[in-house]
Write a protein that holds these residues in place. Structure first.
Motif, PDB file in Angstrom:
ATOM      1  N   PRO A 115       0.800  -1.238   0.000  1.00  0.00           N
ATOM      2  CA  PRO A 115       0.000   0.000   0.000  1.00  0.00           C
ATOM      3  C   PRO A 115       0.827   1.281   0.000  1.00  0.00           C
ATOM      4  N   SER A 116       2.179   1.155   0.103  1.00  0.00           N
ATOM      5  CA  SER A 116       2.945   2.340   0.486  1.00  0.00           C
ATOM      6  C   SER A 116       2.922   3.469  -0.542  1.00  0.00           C
ATOM      7  N   SER A 117       2.763   3.157  -1.847  1.00  0.00           N
ATOM      8  CA  SER A 117       2.739   4.270  -2.808  1.00  0.00           C
ATOM      9  C   SER A 117       1.444   5.063  -2.662  1.00  0.00           C
ATOM     10  N   VAL A 118       0.341   4.370  -2.335  1.00  0.00           N
ATOM     11  CA  VAL A 118      -0.934   5.071  -2.131  1.00  0.00           C
ATOM     12  C   VAL A 118      -0.849   5.899  -0.843  1.00  0.00           C
ATOM     13  N   THR A 119      -0.272   5.300   0.202  1.00  0.00           N
ATOM     14  CA  THR A 119      -0.097   6.030   1.466  1.00  0.00           C
ATOM     15  C   THR A 119       0.753   7.281   1.238  1.00  0.00           C
ATOM     16  N   ALA A 120       1.870   7.108   0.519  1.00  0.00           N
ATOM     17  CA  ALA A 120       2.768   8.243   0.280  1.00  0.00           C
ATOM     18  C   ALA A 120       2.044   9.351  -0.483  1.00  0.00           C
TER      19      ALA A 120
ATOM     20  N   LEU B  29      12.586  15.075   6.490  1.00  0.00           N
ATOM     21  CA  LEU B  29      11.877  13.795   6.332  1.00  0.00           C
ATOM     22  C   LEU B  29      12.574  12.716   7.172  1.00  0.00           C
ATOM     23  N   GLN B  30      11.848  12.178   8.138  1.00  0.00           N
ATOM     24  CA  GLN B  30      12.406  11.150   9.025  1.00  0.00           C
ATOM     25  C   GLN B  30      11.871   9.785   8.599  1.00  0.00           C
ATOM     26  N   GLY B  31      12.768   8.905   8.141  1.00  0.00           N
ATOM     27  CA  GLY B  31      12.340   7.549   7.767  1.00  0.00           C
ATOM     28  C   GLY B  31      12.193   7.409   6.264  1.00  0.00           C
ATOM     29  N   LEU B  32      13.059   6.558   5.682  1.00  0.00           N
ATOM     30  CA  LEU B  32      13.056   6.378   4.226  1.00  0.00           C
ATOM     31  C   LEU B  32      12.728   4.929   3.896  1.00  0.00           C
ATOM     32  N   GLY B  33      11.695   4.425   4.531  1.00  0.00           N
ATOM     33  CA  GLY B  33      11.254   3.054   4.253  1.00  0.00           C
ATOM     34  C   GLY B  33      10.302   3.037   3.078  1.00  0.00           C
ATOM     35  N   HIS B  34       9.314   2.145   3.149  1.00  0.00           N
ATOM     36  CA  HIS B  34       8.370   2.002   2.030  1.00  0.00           C
ATOM     37  C   HIS B  34       7.695   3.321   1.690  1.00  0.00           C
ATOM     38  N   VAL B  35       7.122   3.965   2.707  1.00  0.00           N
ATOM     39  CA  VAL B  35       6.383   5.208   2.453  1.00  0.00           C
ATOM     40  C   VAL B  35       7.351   6.360   2.202  1.00  0.00           C
ATOM     41  N   GLY B  36       8.362   6.483   3.076  1.00  0.00           N
ATOM     42  CA  GLY B  36       9.273   7.631   3.007  1.00  0.00           C
ATOM     43  C   GLY B  36       9.963   7.758   1.654  1.00  0.00           C
ATOM     44  N   THR B  37      10.363   6.633   1.062  1.00  0.00           N
ATOM     45  CA  THR B  37      11.072   6.696  -0.221  1.00  0.00           C
ATOM     46  C   THR B  37      10.143   7.148  -1.347  1.00  0.00           C
TER      47      THR B  37
ATOM     48  N   ASP C 271      17.710   8.294   8.407  1.00  0.00           N
ATOM     49  CA  ASP C 271      17.203   6.924   8.561  1.00  0.00           C
ATOM     50  C   ASP C 271      18.289   6.146   9.297  1.00  0.00           C
ATOM     51  N   ILE C 272      17.936   4.982   9.853  1.00  0.00           N
ATOM     52  CA  ILE C 272      18.995   4.170  10.470  1.00  0.00           C
ATOM     53  C   ILE C 272      19.702   3.316   9.412  1.00  0.00           C
ATOM     54  N   ASP C 273      19.150   3.294   8.209  1.00  0.00           N
ATOM     55  CA  ASP C 273      19.695   2.454   7.140  1.00  0.00           C
ATOM     56  C   ASP C 273      20.466   3.328   6.140  1.00  0.00           C
TER      57      ASP C 273
ATOM     58  N   GLY D 174      21.980   2.634   3.407  1.00  0.00           N
ATOM     59  CA  GLY D 174      21.689   2.364   1.993  1.00  0.00           C
ATOM     60  C   GLY D 174      20.481   3.172   1.523  1.00  0.00           C
ATOM     61  N   ARG D 175      19.464   3.247   2.373  1.00  0.00           N
ATOM     62  CA  ARG D 175      18.260   4.002   1.999  1.00  0.00           C
ATOM     63  C   ARG D 175      18.561   5.496   1.896  1.00  0.00           C
ATOM     64  N   ILE D 176      19.406   5.968   2.818  1.00  0.00           N
ATOM     65  CA  ILE D 176      19.795   7.385   2.753  1.00  0.00           C
ATOM     66  C   ILE D 176      20.527   7.645   1.435  1.00  0.00           C
TER      67      ILE D 176
ATOM     68  N   PRO E 260       7.336  13.097   9.725  1.00  0.00           N
ATOM     69  CA  PRO E 260       7.737  11.834  10.366  1.00  0.00           C
ATOM     70  C   PRO E 260       7.181  10.626   9.605  1.00  0.00           C
ATOM     71  N   CYS E 261       8.075   9.774   9.136  1.00  0.00           N
ATOM     72  CA  CYS E 261       7.655   8.565   8.403  1.00  0.00           C
ATOM     73  C   CYS E 261       8.377   7.341   8.938  1.00  0.00           C
ATOM     74  N   ALA E 262       8.698   7.342  10.240  1.00  0.00           N
ATOM     75  CA  ALA E 262       9.404   6.177  10.800  1.00  0.00           C
ATOM     76  C   ALA E 262       8.627   5.613  11.982  1.00  0.00           C
ATOM     77  N   LEU E 263       8.665   6.339  13.081  1.00  0.00           N
ATOM     78  CA  LEU E 263       8.158   5.800  14.345  1.00  0.00           C
ATOM     79  C   LEU E 263       7.017   6.637  14.898  1.00  0.00           C
ATOM     80  N   GLY E 264       6.274   6.031  15.829  1.00  0.00           N
ATOM     81  CA  GLY E 264       5.279   6.792  16.581  1.00  0.00           C
ATOM     82  C   GLY E 264       5.943   7.531  17.733  1.00  0.00           C
TER      83      GLY E 264
ATOM     84  N   ALA F  52       3.572  10.361   7.696  1.00  0.00           N
ATOM     85  CA  ALA F  52       2.860   9.088   7.588  1.00  0.00           C
ATOM     86  C   ALA F  52       2.811   8.289   8.883  1.00  0.00           C
ATOM     87  N   ALA F  53       3.750   8.526   9.783  1.00  0.00           N
ATOM     88  CA  ALA F  53       3.864   7.646  10.954  1.00  0.00           C
ATOM     89  C   ALA F  53       2.559   7.634  11.754  1.00  0.00           C
ATOM     90  N   ASN F  54       2.233   6.479  12.305  1.00  0.00           N
ATOM     91  CA  ASN F  54       1.063   6.354  13.171  1.00  0.00           C
ATOM     92  C   ASN F  54       1.392   6.899  14.556  1.00  0.00           C
TER      93      ASN F  54
END
Ligand SMILES: NC(=O)c1ccc[n+]([C@@H]2O[C@H](COP(=O)([O-])OP(=O)(O)OC[C@H]3O[C@@H](n4cnc5c(N)ncnc54)[C@H](O)[C@@H]3O)[C@@H](O)[C@H]2O)c1
Length: 358
Positions: free
Chosen positions: A143-148, A175-183, A200-202, A204-206, A233-237, A256-258
Motif C-alpha cells: 500500500p505504500s505508494s498510495v499512502t505516500a 523527512l524522518q524515515g526512508l522506508g516504504h512510504v518515506g522513499t 534513517d537508520i539504514d 543504503g536508503r539514505i 515523520p515517516c518512521a516511528l510513533g 505518515a507515521a502512526n
C-alpha cells in the motif's frame, strides 16, 4: 473491571472473546461502530501481560479505526482483533485458521487484515476459513505508494492553509524515515521542487534518496532541529514529545507515521507554538484506502484518486479546528463524527413493512 461499562463508555457494539482448544488460540474481536459499513481493522498478535491489557488494546484500536475509516470517506466501520501470544511462533497455520473461523462467524460484520505481529502469509491462513479478510497475498499488494501519495496531498493542503499556496517549490522538508512510504514520498516531494533533509537508520536508503532526490542527510537525532518549513515523520510513533517539540524549527508537521503525538497534550503544545499539525490518521489514510480498494475491486488509479481527496479532508479538519477553537488532532475526530452522525441520521427512503405478508 466492569466490562459492559467500559464498552458502553467507549461506544462499542460488540466484543467477542474467542478460544480454540486444539491450537491454543485466544483472541478478542472488537467491533466499535458499523454505521458506515462493515467494521474493518487489522489483527494484532502480541504477548499481552494480562487479558485486561489485550481487551483494552482491542477496544482502543477498534475505536481508532472507526475514526480513521470515517474521515477517509470509506464505507467502513471500525473494528480490530487481537491474538494473545508469542508473535514469533512458527506454529501459525492452526492459530490463524481458528482466527479465520471466528471472524467468519461474525458474518461479515468484521473484516480483518494484517497488523503488528501478523504477515500476509498469516492472512492467507485466515482466508482459508473466511472471505472477510483483506491484504491477502494475491490482491492489492504493497500500500505504500498510495499512502505516500495521500501524505503528499496532506502536505500540500497544510502548505495551502499555512502559506496560501499548495506549492512546495523551494520549501525545505525534514523527512524522518526512508522506508516504504518515506522513499515514495521523497520522490513526489522532490518532483514538486522541495529541498529534502533526510535521516534513517539504514545508510543504503539514505544513499538512494541523496542520489535520486538531491537530499541532504543528517544524523538521526539532528532531524528534529533542522531549520525547515515542514517536519515529516515517516518512521516511528511518539516522535512529537517533550524532548522534540522544543527543537522543532518548522511551521508544519505532516507525515505518515502512526501515533505521532506521544500524548494528546503534545498536540496542544504544537498548537500553542503555532505549528500546524496535520493529524496522522487523516494524512496516512492511503493505507486503509488501499485495503478498501481490494474489497471493492478498485484499480490502483482509483485508489490514488481517493487518496487525492485527503487534500480536501485535511482542509476540512483545519476549518473545523478554526471554527470551533480546538486543536487539529481533536478536529479530525469531530469531522469523522459528523460523517458518522450524518449517515446515522439519514432518512430512509425505503421504509420497511414489518407486517407485510409475503
Ligand atoms: N506502509 C503504509 O502503507 C502505511 C500506512 C499507514 C501508516 N504507515 C506508518 O508510516 C510509517 C512508515 O511506514 P513504512 O511502511 O514506510 O515502514 P518501513 O518499516 O518500511 O519504514 C520505516 C523506516 O524508518 C526507519 N527508521 C526506524 N527507526 C528510525 C529512527 N529512529 N530514525 C529514523 N529512521 C528510522 C527504518 O530504517 C525504515 O527505513 C510507520 O509509522 C507506519 O505505521 C504506513
Amino acid at each position: 473491571m466492569q466490562h459492559f461499562e467500559v464498552i458502553a463508555e467507549m461506544g462499542h457494539e460488540q466484543v467477542v472473546f474467542c478460544h480454540d482448544k486444539a491450537s491454543g488460540y485466544r483472541g478478542i474481536i472488537a467491533i466499535h461502530d458499523t454505521t458506515l459499513g462493515p467494521a474493518l481493522g487489522g489483527t494484532r498478535f502480541w504477548n499481552y501481560a494480562t487479558d485486561e491489557d489485550a481487551f483494552i488494546d482491542a477496544l482502543r484500536l477498534s475505536r481508532g479505526m472507526t475514526y480513521k475509516n470515517a474521515v477517509a470517506g470509506l464505507n467502513l466501520g471500525g473494528g480490530k482483533a487481537v491474538i494473545i501470544g508469542d508473535n514469533k511462533t512458527p506454529h501459525r497455520e492452526m492459530l490463524f485458521r481458528a482466527h479465520g473461523r471466528f471472524c467468519d462467524s461474525l458474518g461479515g460484520r468484521y473484516v480483518t487484515a494484517e497488523d503488528v505481529g501478523t504477515t500476509v502469509e498469516d492472512m492467507d491462513f485466515v482466508h482459508m476459513e473466511t472471505t472477510h479478510v483483506a491484504g491477502i497475498g494475491s490482491k492489492s499488494g504493497d500500500p505504500s505508494s498510495v499512502t505516500a501519495h495521500g501524505v503528499f496531498r496532506a502536505i500540500e493542503a497544510s502548505a495551502h492553509a499555512r502559506w496560501g499556496s499548495n506549492s512546495l517549490e523551494g520549501r525545505t522538508i525534514a523527512l524522518q524515515g526512508l522506508g516504504h512510504v518515506g522513499t515514495h514520498l521523497a520522490k513526489e516531494l522532490h518532483a514538486a521542487g522541495a529541498q529534502l533533509v533526510v535521516t534513517d537508520i539504514d545508510a543504503g536508503r539514505i544513499a538512494h534518496v541523496v542520489d535520486t532526490c538531491g537530499a541532504r542527510a543528517v544524523a538521526l537525532n539532528e532531524i528534529y532541529g533542522v531549520k525547515a518549513d515542514i517536519f515529516t515523520p515517516c518512521a516511528l510513533g511518539g516522535v512529537i514529545n517533550d524532548d522534540t517539540i522544543p527543537q522543532l524549527q518548522v511551521e508544519i508537521v505532516a507525515g505518515a507515521a502512526n501515533n505521532q503525538l506521544l500524548e494528546d497534550r503534545h498536540g496542544d503544545e504544537l498548537e500553542r507554538r503555532g505549528i500546524l499539525y496535520a493529524p496522522d490518521y487523516v494524512a496516512n489514510a492511503g493505507g486503509v484506502i488501499n485495503v478498501y480498494s481490494e474489497l471493492t475491486g478498485w484499480s490502483r488509479d482509483r485508489a490514488l484518486r481517493k487518496a487525492d481527496e485527503i487534500y480536501e479532508t485535511v482542509l476540512s479538519v483545519f476549518r473545523m479546528a478554526k471554527s470551533t477553537g480546538i486543536p487539529t488532532y481533536q478536529a479530525a475526530d469531530r469531522v469523522a463524527e459528523q460523517r458518522i452522525n450524518a449517515v446515522r441520521g439519514m432518512i430512509r427512503t425505503w421504509p420497511q413493512y414489518p407486517n407485510k405478508e409475503t
